[in-house]
Design an enzyme around this catalytic site. Structure first.
Site, short mmCIF file in Angstrom:
data_model
loop_
_atom_site.label_atom_id
_atom_site.label_comp_id
_atom_site.label_asym_id
_atom_site.label_seq_id
_atom_site.Cartn_x
_atom_site.Cartn_y
_atom_site.Cartn_z
CG ASP A 48 -1.89 -1.14 1.29
OD1 ASP A 48 -3.05 -0.95 0.92
OD2 ASP A 48 -1.48 -2.23 1.73
CB THR A 137 -5.32 -4.16 2.62
OG1 THR A 137 -5.17 -2.97 1.84
CG2 THR A 137 -3.97 -4.50 3.24
#
Length: 368
Positions: A48, A137
């Site tokens: 990320d 995620t």
């Protein structure tokens, strides 16, 4: 694609290709450096952070006057030198700037953190890029379906969309399951790169040449066709996410419409919009548990344009258009209703509101 935003699209495509390459390099790792964010929004990984730094640095270099909005901030990296070094090493090791001159890396770990923090803005008038470096995620940590989302808003209107789904097959009927789930992974290893410009249609092409192979830079895009007619509704949702939405309401809506439930079942919102655009699904409903729960702009901006460019209609549960000028949270809207045509959208919206009344959830109904 010939449009006034050709340059923006070309740059975004090249950068997202490299971001997808980076994500695939991190994906097999057992330890992805995951930490929990302070705002209870779930985990964040080195992927990320690295992808947001790459997106921001590259697009800022190409369009220095533009504003940037992204999900992550660099506070955890500033507090943890080891984690910061892992993100920096991942960027330097995986991004091939020699083959993609539009991709620009920060000059140092400090500049990397500054680039990530350049995305703390709220959307406003003018040109605003919105990023979700990894949507899904939690599933990314399990090596399951996830997406990278990049959008250009102009005065709050979705204008350019580029979405990478590295584990989604790019072919029509390219998955042997009736409905896709988080573990429905592309057996060819090519993945999907989807893109759209407002008024110019939506397209998909392979991301990679195949398993373990390079980026498919010469792959021909396929235009995404208009969504299927209303009598063939195919849903996509996320089942058993009780802290966010109401599964019993969603199930009752499906029963009222006489359609499968849950149907396609994915955690990330961006992959859900990708399925709507590609025709694996053509409708979705999302009713939050409370009226004060709101979506985040990076989960929807741009990705919704893919579906809209196939003729899809998207509103909130009150039937209002999604207001992308509301802020980082979409505080002027409550939930989502999306369907392939105006006619089918009206039917789905009616079913939503009838179920909420039948279940005595008047607290979730707006004034309309």
């Amino acid at each position: 694609m010939d449009s006034p935003y050709r340059r923006e699209l070309e740059v975004a495509l090249r950068v997202v290709e490299q971001a997808a390459r980076l994500s695939q390099a991190v994906l097999p790792d057992t330890d992805k450096g995951a930490i929990e964010k302070d705002d209870n929004l779930g985990p964040v990984t080195i992927g990320d952070f690295a992808i947001q730094a790459l997106l921001t640095t590259s697009l800022h270099a190409a369009f220095p006057e533009d504003v940037f909005v992204g999900e992550e901030d660099a506070s955890a990296l500033r507090a943890d030198a080891v984690l910061c070094d892992r993100v920096w090493t991942t960027l330097c090791r995986t991004v091939d700037t020699s083959s993609s001159p539009d991709c620009i890396l920060p000059a140092s770990p400090a500049e990397m953190c500054e680039a990530i923090d350049r995305c703390k803005n709220a959307p406003g008038p003018g040109r605003v890029w919105v990023f979700d470096p990894i949507d899904g995620t939690k599933t990314f940590l399990r090596r399951e379906m996830y997406a990278i989302n990049v959008a250009l808003l102009v005065d709050g209107q979705q204008t350019v969309s580029v979405v990478a789904c590295p584990l989604l097959c790019p072919d029509e009927g390219g998955n042997d399951k009736t409905f896709l789930t988080n573990d429905s992974l592309d057996p060819t290893g090519r993945g999907s790169l989807l893109f759209a410009v407002k008024g110019h249609g939506a397209y998909v092409r392979p991301l990679f040449e195949g398993k373990g192979l390079g980026i498919a830079t010469d792959a021909a895009p396929r235009r995404l066709l208009p969504a299927v007619a209303s009598q063939l509704l195919r849903p996509v949702t996320c089942f058993h996410l009780q802290e966010s939405a109401l599964d019993d309401v969603h199930r009752s809506i499906a029963q009222r419409l006489n359609i499968a439930f849950p149907g396609n079942d994915l955690l990330g919102w961006v992959p859900r919009w990708a399925l709507l655009a590609t025709g694996h699904a053509n409708m979705t409903v999302w009713v939050y548990r409370r009226r004060d729960r709101h979506a985040k702009i990076w989960d929807h901006a741009g990705a919704m344009l893919l579906f809209a460019e196939t003729g899809g209609v998207v509103t909130d549960v009150d039937g209002r258009p999604i207001d992308l000028l509301a802020g980082r949270s979409l505080t002027r809207n409550f939930g989502f209703v999306a369907a392939p045509t105006a006619e089918s959208h009206a039917l789905v919206l009616q079913a939503v509101r009838e179920v909420l009344r039948a279940q005595d959830r008047l607290d979730l109904l707006g004034a309309n």
